[in-house]
Motif scaffolding. Structure first.
Motif, PDB file in Angstrom:
ATOM      1  N   TYR A  44     -41.511  34.883  71.435  1.00 16.67           N
ATOM      2  CA  TYR A  44     -41.620  33.567  70.792  1.00 16.67           C
ATOM      3  C   TYR A  44     -43.031  33.416  70.234  1.00 16.67           C
ATOM      4  O   TYR A  44     -43.996  33.465  71.001  1.00 16.67           O
ATOM      5  CB  TYR A  44     -41.303  32.443  71.808  1.00 16.67           C
ATOM      6  CG  TYR A  44     -39.823  32.370  72.089  1.00 16.67           C
ATOM      7  CD1 TYR A  44     -39.218  33.259  72.972  1.00 16.67           C
ATOM      8  CD2 TYR A  44     -39.026  31.455  71.421  1.00 16.67           C
ATOM      9  CE1 TYR A  44     -37.841  33.234  73.175  1.00 16.67           C
ATOM     10  CE2 TYR A  44     -37.650  31.413  71.619  1.00 16.67           C
ATOM     11  CZ  TYR A  44     -37.065  32.308  72.488  1.00 16.67           C
ATOM     12  OH  TYR A  44     -35.706  32.289  72.685  1.00 16.67           O
ATOM     13  N   LYS A  69     -30.786  29.135  72.659  1.00  9.62           N
ATOM     14  CA  LYS A  69     -31.112  30.530  72.928  1.00  9.62           C
ATOM     15  C   LYS A  69     -31.158  30.741  74.454  1.00  9.62           C
ATOM     16  O   LYS A  69     -31.398  29.799  75.207  1.00  9.62           O
ATOM     17  CB  LYS A  69     -32.450  30.901  72.301  1.00  9.62           C
ATOM     18  CG  LYS A  69     -32.398  30.799  70.778  1.00  9.62           C
ATOM     19  CD  LYS A  69     -33.543  31.480  70.080  1.00  9.62           C
ATOM     20  CE  LYS A  69     -33.342  31.324  68.577  1.00  9.62           C
ATOM     21  NZ  LYS A  69     -34.273  32.099  67.770  1.00  9.62           N
ATOM     22  N   SER A  71     -33.358  32.183  76.364  1.00  8.38           N
ATOM     23  CA  SER A  71     -34.654  31.891  76.999  1.00  8.38           C
ATOM     24  C   SER A  71     -34.799  30.403  77.287  1.00  8.38           C
ATOM     25  O   SER A  71     -35.475  30.016  78.244  1.00  8.38           O
ATOM     26  CB  SER A  71     -35.821  32.312  76.104  1.00  8.38           C
ATOM     27  OG  SER A  71     -35.664  33.627  75.673  1.00  8.38           O
ATOM     28  N   GLU A 100     -30.501  39.763  68.989  1.00  6.45           N
ATOM     29  CA  GLU A 100     -29.675  38.645  69.492  1.00  6.45           C
ATOM     30  C   GLU A 100     -28.436  39.223  70.159  1.00  6.45           C
ATOM     31  O   GLU A 100     -27.397  39.383  69.537  1.00  6.45           O
ATOM     32  CB  GLU A 100     -29.330  37.703  68.330  1.00  6.45           C
ATOM     33  CG  GLU A 100     -30.582  37.315  67.535  1.00  6.45           C
ATOM     34  CD  GLU A 100     -30.749  35.820  67.301  1.00  6.45           C
ATOM     35  OE1 GLU A 100     -29.788  35.092  67.539  1.00  6.45           O
ATOM     36  OE2 GLU A 100     -31.860  35.415  66.892  1.00  6.45           O
TER      37      GLU A 100
END
Ligand SMILES: Cc1cc2nc3c(=O)[nH]c(=O)nc-3n(C[C@H](O)[C@H](O)[C@H](O)COP(=O)(O)O)c2cc1C
Length: 200
Positions: A44, A69, A71, A100
């Protein structure tokens, strides 16, 4: 000089301007587990350290068409995450881990990375990273209506640093060899540095 009203720009152009201009961005490589204990790791670059006391970092997860997502979902579910530092030696692994994958499939395996157990949180660290933080989620903030991003704040409860880059609590920048994100697929190193003495 050109000027743009954000309200006239498409989301893509807004994102290109913002991420092309706010550079280099540090990369938080976020490790989490889901409720079943399955590990997850992803980079990120909407990431930073935002307080020294209590030591606090944040990352911001975009809400895509697929929803939350992993995370983000895992950090909210467990209240914990790790944040691993990205040096040149692990840049390729970091990039691979941004794939992904379906929920529950491990980017650790996909990217050939080793999940290292943490001491104070359930989320794993990236063994290959020269430094990692163990974090407890302290708050989240939704951005946009409908929500476009969720910012996750975490208090760092433990620091792990490779002794090779540590002198007391001073970090050897050269050894850390940190990588920052520019726009798109471009990155920058921290290999050229200079010092400025602050005015008294
Ligand atoms: C260098 C880099 C930085 C990224 N920064 C972000 C970010 O700040 N926010 C975001 O939502 N996605 C970001 N991504 C994309 C995520 O890593 C990607 O969507 C990933 O699959 C998310 O994984 P997760 O669902 O396991 O959390 C970035 C990707 C790369 C390669």
């Amino acid at each position: 000089m050109s000027s743009f009203a954000s309200s006239d720009l498409s989301p893509t152009d807004t994102y290109k301007l913002l991420t092309g201009l706010v550079v280099p961005r540090p990369i938080g490589w976020i490790g989490t587990v889901d409720a079943q204990g399955r590990p997850n790791v992803a980079p990120y670059s909407f990431f930073n350290a935002v307080s020294g006391n209590p030591p606090t970092v944040l990352y911001s997860a975009g809400m895509g068409s697929q929803g939350s997502k992993d995370s983000l979902a895992n950090a909210i579910e467990t209240g914990e995450f790790t944040c691993n530092m990205v040096g040149m030696a692990v840049a390729e692994g970091m990039n691979s881990s941004s794939a992904e994958l379906p929920h529950g499939e491990s980017e650790f395996d996909f990217a050939g990375l080793t999940p290292e157990p943490s001491l104070d949180v359930k989320a794993p660290r990236v063994a290959e990273a020269a430094a990692s933080f163990e974090c407890r989620l302290s708050q989240t903030i939704d951005i946009g209506d409908p929500v476009a991003n969720v910012v996750v704040f975490g208090e760092v409860v433990r620091f792990h640093v490779d002794d090779a880059i540590l002198d007391g609590t001073r970090i050897d920048f050269e050894g850390l060899d940190a990588v920052g994100r520019l726009a798109g697929n471009w990155y920058a190193t921290t290999r050229e540095r200079f010092e400025l003495i602050r005015p008294s």
